[in-house]
Design an enzyme around this catalytic site. Sequence first.
Site, PDB file in Angstrom:
ATOM      1  N   TYR A 155       2.625   4.321  -8.661  1.00 11.54           N
ATOM      2  CA  TYR A 155       1.808   3.950  -7.496  1.00 11.54           C
ATOM      3  C   TYR A 155       0.406   3.495  -7.932  1.00 11.54           C
ATOM      4  O   TYR A 155      -0.120   2.499  -7.426  1.00 11.54           O
ATOM      5  CB  TYR A 155       1.737   5.168  -6.584  1.00 11.54           C
ATOM      6  CG  TYR A 155       1.053   4.988  -5.251  1.00 11.54           C
ATOM      7  CD1 TYR A 155       1.696   4.345  -4.192  1.00 11.54           C
ATOM      8  CD2 TYR A 155      -0.222   5.496  -5.029  1.00 11.54           C
ATOM      9  CE1 TYR A 155       1.072   4.217  -2.955  1.00 11.54           C
ATOM     10  CE2 TYR A 155      -0.850   5.378  -3.802  1.00 11.54           C
ATOM     11  CZ  TYR A 155      -0.193   4.736  -2.762  1.00 11.54           C
ATOM     12  OH  TYR A 155      -0.821   4.618  -1.542  1.00 11.54           O
ATOM     13  N   LYS A 159      -1.134  -0.117  -7.196  1.00 11.65           N
ATOM     14  CA  LYS A 159      -2.347  -0.267  -6.379  1.00 11.65           C
ATOM     15  C   LYS A 159      -3.485  -0.919  -7.179  1.00 11.65           C
ATOM     16  O   LYS A 159      -4.309  -1.641  -6.607  1.00 11.65           O
ATOM     17  CB  LYS A 159      -2.774   1.084  -5.815  1.00 11.65           C
ATOM     18  CG  LYS A 159      -1.805   1.645  -4.749  1.00 11.65           C
ATOM     19  CD  LYS A 159      -1.536   0.647  -3.649  1.00 11.65           C
ATOM     20  CE  LYS A 159      -0.985   1.289  -2.375  1.00 11.65           C
ATOM     21  NZ  LYS A 159      -0.622   0.287  -1.352  1.00 11.65           N
TER      22      LYS A 159
HETATM   23  P1  NAP Z   1       3.530   5.287   6.114  1.00 13.92           P
HETATM   24  O1  NAP Z   1       3.104   6.124   7.281  1.00 13.92           O
HETATM   25  O2  NAP Z   1       4.583   5.803   5.200  1.00 13.92           O
HETATM   26  O3  NAP Z   1       3.958   3.849   6.670  1.00 13.92           O
HETATM   27  C1  NAP Z   1       4.420   2.854   5.788  1.00 13.92           C
HETATM   28  C2  NAP Z   1       5.318   1.916   6.567  1.00 13.92           C
HETATM   29  O4  NAP Z   1       5.803   0.919   5.649  1.00 13.92           O
HETATM   30  C3  NAP Z   1       6.547   2.637   7.140  1.00 13.92           C
HETATM   31  O5  NAP Z   1       6.758   2.246   8.472  1.00 13.92           O
HETATM   32  C4  NAP Z   1       7.654   2.148   6.222  1.00 13.92           C
HETATM   33  O6  NAP Z   1       8.946   2.114   6.802  1.00 13.92           O
HETATM   34  C5  NAP Z   1       7.188   0.750   5.897  1.00 13.92           C
HETATM   35  N1  NAP Z   1       7.878   0.216   4.733  1.00 13.92           N
HETATM   36  C6  NAP Z   1       8.214   0.859   3.586  1.00 13.92           C
HETATM   37  N2  NAP Z   1       8.879   0.046   2.761  1.00 13.92           N
HETATM   38  C7  NAP Z   1       8.986  -1.157   3.398  1.00 13.92           C
HETATM   39  C8  NAP Z   1       9.575  -2.398   3.056  1.00 13.92           C
HETATM   40  N3  NAP Z   1      10.209  -2.569   1.891  1.00 13.92           N
HETATM   41  N4  NAP Z   1       9.498  -3.416   3.943  1.00 13.92           N
HETATM   42  C9  NAP Z   1       8.870  -3.248   5.124  1.00 13.92           C
HETATM   43  N5  NAP Z   1       8.295  -2.095   5.516  1.00 13.92           N
HETATM   44  C10 NAP Z   1       8.347  -1.059   4.652  1.00 13.92           C
HETATM   45  O7  NAP Z   1       2.286   4.931   5.170  1.00 13.92           O
HETATM   46  P2  NAP Z   1       0.703   4.876   5.460  1.00 13.92           P
HETATM   47  O8  NAP Z   1       0.126   6.165   5.041  1.00 13.92           O
HETATM   48  O9  NAP Z   1       0.440   4.331   6.804  1.00 13.92           O
HETATM   49  O10 NAP Z   1       0.270   3.809   4.337  1.00 13.92           O
HETATM   50  C11 NAP Z   1       0.123   2.419   4.597  1.00 13.92           C
HETATM   51  C12 NAP Z   1      -0.411   1.750   3.336  1.00 13.92           C
HETATM   52  O11 NAP Z   1      -1.650   2.355   2.962  1.00 13.92           O
HETATM   53  C13 NAP Z   1       0.511   1.878   2.133  1.00 13.92           C
HETATM   54  O12 NAP Z   1       0.466   0.706   1.360  1.00 13.92           O
HETATM   55  C14 NAP Z   1      -0.094   3.039   1.371  1.00 13.92           C
HETATM   56  O13 NAP Z   1       0.244   3.000   0.003  1.00 13.92           O
HETATM   57  C15 NAP Z   1      -1.572   2.811   1.619  1.00 13.92           C
HETATM   58  N6  NAP Z   1      -2.389   4.011   1.463  1.00 13.92           N
HETATM   59  C16 NAP Z   1      -2.200   5.119   2.236  1.00 13.92           C
HETATM   60  C17 NAP Z   1      -3.002   6.248   2.035  1.00 13.92           C
HETATM   61  C18 NAP Z   1      -2.857   7.499   2.852  1.00 13.92           C
HETATM   62  O14 NAP Z   1      -3.590   8.482   2.557  1.00 13.92           O
HETATM   63  N7  NAP Z   1      -1.996   7.578   3.837  1.00 13.92           N
HETATM   64  C19 NAP Z   1      -3.990   6.220   1.041  1.00 13.92           C
HETATM   65  C20 NAP Z   1      -4.150   5.079   0.280  1.00 13.92           C
HETATM   66  C21 NAP Z   1      -3.355   3.973   0.493  1.00 13.92           C
HETATM   67  P3  NAP Z   1       9.902   3.433   6.731  1.00 13.92           P
HETATM   68  O15 NAP Z   1       9.278   4.416   7.652  1.00 13.92           O
HETATM   69  O16 NAP Z   1      11.217   2.944   7.196  1.00 13.92           O
HETATM   70  O17 NAP Z   1       9.893   3.858   5.289  1.00 13.92           O
END
Ligand code: NAP
Length: 254
Positions: A155, A159
């Site tokens: 990851y 990133k």
């Molecule tokens: P999340 O709640 O897990 O939501 C991610 C979404 O992406 C889910 O709806 C997932 O679908 C979808 N997804 C996964 N693989 C996919 C694919 N191949 N094609 C299309 N959609 C796909 O994550 P989040 O926390 O909102 O994070 C959003 C972004 O921010 C990510 O890139 C993450 O790495 C980044 N981020 C998050 C955090 C944090 O603290 N939460 C921190 C830093 C960066 P499914 O539900 O079906 O898997």
Amino acid sequence: MTDSPTQRVAIVTGGARGIGAAVSTQLAVDGYAVAVIDLREEDTAGTVAAIVDAGGRALGVGADVSNADDVTRAVAQVADDLGAPTVLVNNAGILRDNLLFKMTEGDWDAVMAVHLRGAFLMTREVQKHQVAAKWGRIVNLSSTSALGNRGQANYAAAKAGLQGFTKTLAIELGPFGVTANAIAPGFIATDMLRATAERMGITFEQFLEGAKNEIAVRRVGQPADIAAAASFFCSEAASFVSGQVLYVAGGPKA
Ligand code: NAP
């Protein structure tokens, strides 16, 4: 909001929940028609309904961003049904955390496929519309993990890779009126981290409580904190801001 033919169209990947859902609804408030892409079209219904109920235009599309045929089909559908997309938020993401000595090739490949290949495929498809319009905004979701994080070799590499990708997009697409920036969130309370708490054998509430004491502003982030940054990068006012990485983490450190 009006249903005018000149309304700009934004695509948010992974928009069914979490950060992507918050970015989608914020961009709709900002006046965009929003295409919400996620793995299963039915999962986008909540985000689409929130936008439409508030008077906006939205479309849910099922697609795997790491699959080139899905991406081509999804972007064509958005262009046909909503209009040519000129804003792209590459937000879809997954975690496959493990210490390096236990990390499988599958863990590595899955993370690279969604974050890096997915952002590449989506951007390559959407930039055609941006270049034709001589205007566009690209926002990529990086992470504080780009600076290194135990158990996240895959990851962190993805990133950090997205930061280099973003800066290159800024250089290549700038002459066409397109900006590209990255947001690197810290700890944001979403289902992604709920799964992490489960793996650690603690409740989500315990995980949040422990995390906030490590953050300068003494709270964890919310999806709306990231949506606010995305809103700025996508705005007209940000036209001279490109190739930047904004850490949105409640403090100067990851
Ligand atoms: P999340 O709640 O897990 O939501 C991610 C979404 O992406 C889910 O709806 C997932 O679908 C979808 N997804 C996964 N693989 C996919 C694919 N191949 N094609 C299309 N959609 C796909 O994550 P989040 O926390 O909102 O994070 C959003 C972004 O921010 C990510 O890139 C993450 O790495 C980044 N981020 C998050 C955090 C944090 O603290 N939460 C921190 C830093 C960066 P499914 O539900 O079906 O898997």
